[in-house]
Structures are given as C-alpha cells and as structure tokens.
Design an enzyme around this catalytic site. Sequence first.
Site, short mmCIF file in Angstrom:
data_model
loop_
_atom_site.label_atom_id
_atom_site.label_comp_id
_atom_site.label_asym_id
_atom_site.label_seq_id
_atom_site.Cartn_x
_atom_site.Cartn_y
_atom_site.Cartn_z
N GLY A 227 32.58 33.63 47.15
CA GLY A 227 31.98 34.62 46.26
C GLY A 227 32.81 34.82 45.02
O GLY A 227 33.70 34.01 44.71
N ASN A 228 32.53 35.87 44.28
CA ASN A 228 33.34 36.19 43.10
C ASN A 228 33.45 37.70 42.99
O ASN A 228 32.84 38.44 43.76
CB ASN A 228 32.73 35.55 41.84
CG ASN A 228 31.35 36.06 41.56
OD1 ASN A 228 31.16 37.23 41.23
ND2 ASN A 228 30.35 35.19 41.73
N ARG A 229 34.22 38.13 42.03
CA ARG A 229 34.60 39.55 41.98
C ARG A 229 33.64 40.41 41.16
O ARG A 229 33.95 41.56 40.87
CB ARG A 229 36.02 39.67 41.42
CG ARG A 229 37.06 39.19 42.44
CD ARG A 229 38.43 39.09 41.82
NE ARG A 229 38.79 40.27 41.07
CZ ARG A 229 39.67 40.30 40.08
NH1 ARG A 229 40.28 39.18 39.72
NH2 ARG A 229 39.95 41.41 39.46
N SER A 230 32.51 39.88 40.79
CA SER A 230 31.60 40.68 39.96
C SER A 230 31.04 41.86 40.77
O SER A 230 30.53 41.69 41.87
CB SER A 230 30.44 39.82 39.46
OG SER A 230 29.54 40.62 38.77
#
Length: 418
Positions: A227-230
């Site tokens: 995933g990513n940190r958005s």
Amino acid sequence: MARILIGVSGGIAAYKSIELARLATQAGHGVRVLVTANAERFVGAATFEGITGAPVLRGEFDPDPARGAYPGDPTPEHAPISHLALAERADAMVVAPASVNTLAKLAAGFCDSMLTTSFLTTRAPRIVAPAMNGRMWEADATQANTATLRERGVTILEPAEGALASRGERGRGRMQEPTEILAAIEAALASAPPREPAPEPLPLAGVRVLITAGGTREAIDPVRFIGNRSSGRMGIALAIAAAARGAEVTLIAANVTLPVPPGIERVEVTSAAELATAAGSAFENCDVLLMAAAVADFRPTGAAGDKLAREGSGGLELHLEETEDVLAGLGVRRRPGQVLVGFAAEHGGDFVGRARGKLERKGIDAIVVNDVSDAAIGFESEENEVTIVEREGELLVPRADKAVVAEAILDRVEALRS
Ligand code: CTP
C-alpha cells in the site's frame, strides 16, 4: 414588471377575475392564477390559461408544468423542490373574488389548496377582494375574519354597494371592479420595499465532479498487501469544497478512514483494479475529474490464495506487474468539455518539469504537484504546498491547510471550464 399571483375562489364574481387577469397581463405583468375547486364551477381554467399564457394550479400537491416560473421568466431546468415556488416569487398576491368560505380560511390560516397555502406563505403584499351576499358580508364571523386579515397587513378591498347576483337583491357584497383591483395591486407594488436580490447561483451548481482519494492496496495474500501512505485528506478536502460550490460530488475512496459529510456519494474500493472499474463507469457522466488517489503502479503477480507461512519459506520473493494507468486511460476516452486534473507527489529536483511530462502523457488539463522531499507537507499532513501545472502556465499555492489548497484548485477548475 411584476409577478402577480391571482387566487380565484368560488362566486359569480369569478367572471370578473378573468378581466382582472387580462388587464394585469396587458399592463405587462407576469400573471399566474390559482383556483379553488368551487371557482371552477363558475369559470374555466382554460380561459385563464389562454389569457395569462401559463398553467392554472389547484391542489397544493399538483406539480406545476411551468416549474414555478411566471410568464416572462425563463423556465427553470429543474422542477422546484417546494410547491411554494409561486408564492415565493410573487411580487403581489390578490384573492379575487374571496368567497365567504375562502375569506374564513385565509383568516384561520388553512392550507387546503394551492390558493390558501400560497396566501399563508407569501411574503409579498396581499390584497383580498371579497364578494358575497350582503348578509354574509355583514355576518359577525365575516367581519371578524376581515378584521383579523387587516391586522395582519392584508389590504381588504371592501365590497361595494349595489345590485347583487340574486335577482332583485341589493346590498353590500359586490366585488370591486377589476380596474380598481389592479390599481390596488399597483399601489401595493409601488409601496412595497424592494425585494432582496436573488442569491447568485453557486459556481459549480449542477456540475458533476468525480474525485478519487486515498491509496490503493494490492494483495500479496489474503491478509497482506502493498500500500502507500495516502490518507485521502486532499481528496476529501476537494469533495467538501466542491460540494459547497454546488457540485454533485462522487468520491471514490480507496482505503480512506476519514468520514465525508452527507450529500457526497461515496464509493469504496481497495485495489487499483477496483478503482479503475469504479472510475471507468462514473467517468462518462462526470464534468470534472480530480484524480487525487495514490494509485499503485505495481501489484504482485497472482496474489496467493492462502496466507503465506513464514515457516519453511526461506524468504519471499515477490514479482510485481504493472497496473493499468487509470488516468491515462480516461484521458483517451475524454469528451469535449470535461476537465481532467491529475495529482503527483514528486521527490525533489525538477518536480514541476516531471509533472508537466505526466500532464502531456496522460492527456489531462492540469496536474497538481507537491514535493514530498519536504516532510512537513503531503501525504499524512493536514497541510500542503502545491504547484498547479497547466498546459499554459503554472501557479504556486503556498503552504496552507488542505481546505485552502482545495479552494485554489477548484478556482483553477472553474477557470478551465469557462
Ligand atoms: N494514476 C493512475 N493510475 C495509476 C497510477 C497513477 O490513474 N496506475 C494517476 C494518479 O491518480 C495521479 C496521476 O496518475 O493523478 C499521477 O500519478 P503518479 O503516480 O505520479 O504517475 P505515474 O504515471 O505513475 O508516474 P511515476 O512513474 O512517477 O510513478
């Protein structure tokens, strides 16, 4: 010229209200007519419709084919939400003739027809021209009702003395003549305080804005993902700001835990593929696309069906394949008039130049870029500092709350739409 609402109730004098509608229309006013069921025993709606050029209304639940417009007004695109649109827009309302029964209802505040409901709610000057048999006019109840209406600022045009409808009968009960009623309307219009100007329509009223927010997750196995940190904060700030400007907002939220206010349609997605499907089906019907989601560029090739066990694995190698570039795909499908805005988080260097390259490659109108080498702004922060790169020119939005940045982006969207 004014918008005049004429209410006609049941009585022989209803024939004179046809003349009143004619004189008012001839004088250049926009006239709408409301009738009670008993009025139609005396006169037909078709006559009023022919004279005024507008539909006649009866019941408070009847839809208005003219959508609350007066003759001379543009017909609104949507039917009004309120059945009181005619009363709200009226510059003056006159009830002529007011039968003894309708007069009583007006004084008591009944709402059993479009006429009585409009009379109760209009803020415009109200004029009542009673017409009835002399003994009905002199009755205590009628006099009390008339006094009540007067106290409330209603102009009562007292019935005149003379021959009444019943053969051979004379007395006070004849409705005032249409010319006198029109003169009373004109006098009321002249002395009425100027109406407050209609509020400006919201700048994005009726505009359909599709926003993606958050960050996608690509499954490694049923419990693990890349995933990513958005956080979705920027997308939600855009959704709130667009809705406040009158837009119809659809938010495609990828793993966003933050709430959105009511009135914003929210579609939940997890992976880049799900986001592509959701955005693909909503895109056709949108006017503006704000692609703020951080969409994964790679996903594990073939996610494991069962949870991968560490024991005995000897480590794990993942093979990643490219995901579809959703925005570029939509850029190819775009129709004239749509505005497409991308977002890019770039790490230092010539980040504006790289963003401009993406704008060209993805076939979009603008790209909002921030430099994620600055830890104080971007992904999980409440604040952001962005540069809005357009085909011609660019605009720096200095560090500010994401709500403020959202307003600056929407200002540019409005400019790109015009
Ligand atoms: N985007 C998209 N689909 C993807 C990746 C990105 O629609 N698979 C969109 C993003 O939502 C964003 C814009 O494209 O609005 C730019 O995202 P970015 O990741 O910076 O673009 P990439 O083309 O993936 O560029 P890079 O090679 O820098 O990762």
